[in-house]
Scaffold this active site. Structure first.
Site, PDB file in Angstrom:
ATOM      1  N   ASP A  68      -6.660  -6.453   4.044  1.00 18.00           N
ATOM      2  CA  ASP A  68      -5.984  -5.160   4.154  1.00 18.00           C
ATOM      3  C   ASP A  68      -6.028  -4.663   5.588  1.00 18.00           C
ATOM      4  O   ASP A  68      -7.103  -4.453   6.148  1.00 18.00           O
ATOM      5  CB  ASP A  68      -6.683  -4.149   3.235  1.00 18.00           C
ATOM      6  N   GLY A  69      -4.840  -4.475   6.186  1.00 16.60           N
ATOM      7  CA  GLY A  69      -4.766  -3.839   7.490  1.00 16.60           C
ATOM      8  C   GLY A  69      -3.992  -4.638   8.517  1.00 16.60           C
ATOM      9  O   GLY A  69      -4.349  -5.782   8.822  1.00 16.60           O
ATOM     10  N   GLY A  70      -2.915  -4.064   9.031  1.00 19.22           N
ATOM     11  CA  GLY A  70      -2.158  -4.720  10.093  1.00 19.22           C
ATOM     12  C   GLY A  70      -1.468  -5.995   9.666  1.00 19.22           C
ATOM     13  O   GLY A  70      -1.186  -6.858  10.506  1.00 19.22           O
ATOM     14  N   HIS A 130      -8.514   0.997  -4.052  1.00 20.44           N
ATOM     15  CA  HIS A 130      -9.479   0.776  -2.975  1.00 20.44           C
ATOM     16  C   HIS A 130     -10.116   2.125  -2.621  1.00 20.44           C
ATOM     17  O   HIS A 130      -9.467   2.999  -2.051  1.00 20.44           O
ATOM     18  CB  HIS A 130      -8.740   0.161  -1.768  1.00 20.44           C
ATOM     19  N   HIS A 187      -1.137  -1.168  -4.325  1.00 18.01           N
ATOM     20  CA  HIS A 187      -2.430  -0.881  -3.705  1.00 18.01           C
ATOM     21  C   HIS A 187      -2.580   0.608  -3.400  1.00 18.01           C
ATOM     22  O   HIS A 187      -1.692   1.218  -2.794  1.00 18.01           O
ATOM     23  CB  HIS A 187      -2.571  -1.689  -2.405  1.00 18.01           C
ATOM     24  N   GLY A 234       1.411  -2.227   4.204  1.00 20.12           N
ATOM     25  CA  GLY A 234       2.020  -0.920   4.019  1.00 20.12           C
ATOM     26  C   GLY A 234       3.274  -0.750   4.843  1.00 20.12           C
ATOM     27  O   GLY A 234       4.392  -0.876   4.349  1.00 20.12           O
ATOM     28  N   SER A 235       3.078  -0.483   6.129  1.00 19.74           N
ATOM     29  CA  SER A 235       4.208  -0.204   7.015  1.00 19.74           C
ATOM     30  C   SER A 235       5.211  -1.341   7.051  1.00 19.74           C
ATOM     31  O   SER A 235       6.433  -1.107   7.043  1.00 19.74           O
ATOM     32  CB  SER A 235       3.691   0.063   8.440  1.00 19.74           C
ATOM     33  N   MET A 252     -12.249   4.423  -0.527  1.00 16.31           N
ATOM     34  CA  MET A 252     -12.875   4.682   0.771  1.00 16.31           C
ATOM     35  C   MET A 252     -13.542   6.049   0.667  1.00 16.31           C
ATOM     36  O   MET A 252     -13.079   7.044   1.216  1.00 16.31           O
ATOM     37  CB  MET A 252     -11.831   4.639   1.886  1.00 16.31           C
ATOM     38  N   GLY A 274      -9.170   4.252   7.314  1.00 13.55           N
ATOM     39  CA  GLY A 274      -8.942   5.681   7.512  1.00 13.55           C
ATOM     40  C   GLY A 274      -7.500   6.061   7.728  1.00 13.55           C
ATOM     41  O   GLY A 274      -7.073   7.135   7.324  1.00 13.55           O
ATOM     42  N   PHE A 275      -6.721   5.163   8.351  1.00  9.71           N
ATOM     43  CA  PHE A 275      -5.335   5.487   8.648  1.00  9.71           C
ATOM     44  C   PHE A 275      -4.478   4.233   8.551  1.00  9.71           C
ATOM     45  O   PHE A 275      -4.938   3.130   8.865  1.00  9.71           O
ATOM     46  CB  PHE A 275      -5.180   6.080  10.053  1.00  9.71           C
ATOM     47  N   GLY A 276      -3.229   4.406   8.143  1.00 16.86           N
ATOM     48  CA  GLY A 276      -2.292   3.293   8.101  1.00 16.86           C
ATOM     49  C   GLY A 276      -1.690   3.035   9.472  1.00 16.86           C
ATOM     50  O   GLY A 276      -1.795   3.847  10.390  1.00 16.86           O
ATOM     51  N   GLY A 277      -1.033   1.875   9.609  1.00 18.76           N
ATOM     52  CA  GLY A 277      -0.293   1.573  10.826  1.00 18.76           C
ATOM     53  C   GLY A 277      -1.114   1.065  11.985  1.00 18.76           C
ATOM     54  O   GLY A 277      -0.605   0.992  13.116  1.00 18.76           O
ATOM     55  N   MET A 289      -8.890   7.944  -0.062  1.00 21.44           N
ATOM     56  CA  MET A 289      -9.757   8.435   1.011  1.00 21.44           C
ATOM     57  C   MET A 289     -10.211   9.852   0.698  1.00 21.44           C
ATOM     58  O   MET A 289      -9.411  10.678   0.239  1.00 21.44           O
ATOM     59  CB  MET A 289      -9.022   8.402   2.350  1.00 21.44           C
ATOM     60  N   MET A 310     -11.379  -5.727   5.312  1.00 21.01           N
ATOM     61  CA  MET A 310     -10.571  -4.867   6.161  1.00 21.01           C
ATOM     62  C   MET A 310     -10.317  -5.553   7.499  1.00 21.01           C
ATOM     63  O   MET A 310     -11.253  -6.018   8.158  1.00 21.01           O
ATOM     64  CB  MET A 310     -11.274  -3.530   6.395  1.00 21.01           C
ATOM     65  N   ASP A 328      -4.891   3.309  -1.444  1.00 24.28           N
ATOM     66  CA  ASP A 328      -5.940   3.592  -0.461  1.00 24.28           C
ATOM     67  C   ASP A 328      -6.459   5.001  -0.715  1.00 24.28           C
ATOM     68  O   ASP A 328      -5.846   5.981  -0.293  1.00 24.28           O
ATOM     69  CB  ASP A 328      -5.390   3.466   0.960  1.00 24.28           C
ATOM     70  N   SER A 388       0.838  -1.199   0.000  1.00 32.30           N
ATOM     71  CA  SER A 388       0.000   0.000   0.000  1.00 32.30           C
ATOM     72  C   SER A 388       0.869   1.243   0.000  1.00 32.30           C
ATOM     73  O   SER A 388       1.653   1.468   0.934  1.00 32.30           O
ATOM     74  CB  SER A 388      -0.907   0.012   1.233  1.00 32.30           C
TER      75      SER A 388
END
Length: 214
Positions: free
Chosen positions: A174-176, A65, A32, A196-197, A67, A141-144, A36, A136, A34, A7
């Site tokens: 997607d996420g974490g 994606h 990817h 992402g991170s 959002m 709304g936010f990465g990390g 928003m 999700m 994101d 991402s």
């Protein structure tokens, strides 16, 4: 083999072209986006202009994606910018058949996204119209953010439905996503992992992509 979709939300915005080229060389499968709008989620990121610019830096599929509160208005601009697929939130478009058809009409793959609190059953009526389902594992709304483990059961459920219906639908998470949670997602039936991170902040992104892929 599980696909890895870094991402760009976690990339260096001041050197985006270099970042995308780097993860392409490191073995990423998709890129990817994101997207928003500051309404559906509180954050504001980027739009078709970024997609068009990055299209010049990689031949990898661009996975968009949305959002956003009004996904319909973004389909054509992202198609013209070079997107390969678009997913949108079922929470923003309760009856998505028409929108899935619209995305397909531009020659792109199409899919729906479910937030962590949205039950798997919300997706079932639309699976046959989708090329991918995105689940999700954080609140959008936010990465990390930290991985929401309760979603693993949803991954298992939708993976089972895809197999039972015998449809060519990717199951994206997607996420974490990190080395620990990637194992859970793969074992539950995910076929695409967004990270992402864990990739962009890794000492060796190529090694991290390999670890996440399993």
């Amino acid at each position: 083999m599980v696909k890895i979709a870094p991402s760009i939300l976690s990339a260096d915005f001041a050197a985006m072209g270099e970042a995308v080229s780097g993860i392409s060389r490191a073995g990423a499968d998709w890129i990817h986006f994101d997207v928003m709008d500051g309404h559906f989620v509180p954050n504001l990121t980027f739009g078709p202009g970024m997609c068009k610019a990055i299209r010049k830096d990689t031949e990898l599929p661009l996975d968009v994606h949305l959002m956003v509160t009004d996904p319909k208005m973004w389909i054509e601009p992202f198609a013209k910018a070079g997107a390969d697929d678009i997913t949108f939130h079922i929470e923003a478009e309760p009856d998505p058949r028409e929108l899935l058809s619209s995305i397909h009409s531009f020659g792109m793959k199409a899919g729906i996204v479910l937030n962590p609190a949205t039950p798997a059953e919300a997706a079932k009526p639309f699976l046959e119209y989708c090329d991918l389902i995105l689940l999700m594992t954080v609140n959008p709304g936010f990465g990390g953010q930290g991985f929401i483990y309760d979603v693993v059961e949803k991954i298992q459920t939708i993976s089972r439905w895809i197999k039972e219906m015998d449809i060519p639908c990717e199951l994206e998470v997607d996420g974490g996503v990190n080395p620990e949670t990637a194992v859970l997602c793969r074992d539950a039936g995910a076929s695409v992992l967004v990270a992402g991170s864990s990739i962009f902040h890794a000492a060796d992104p190529k090694e991290m992509i390999s670890v996440l892929r399993g």
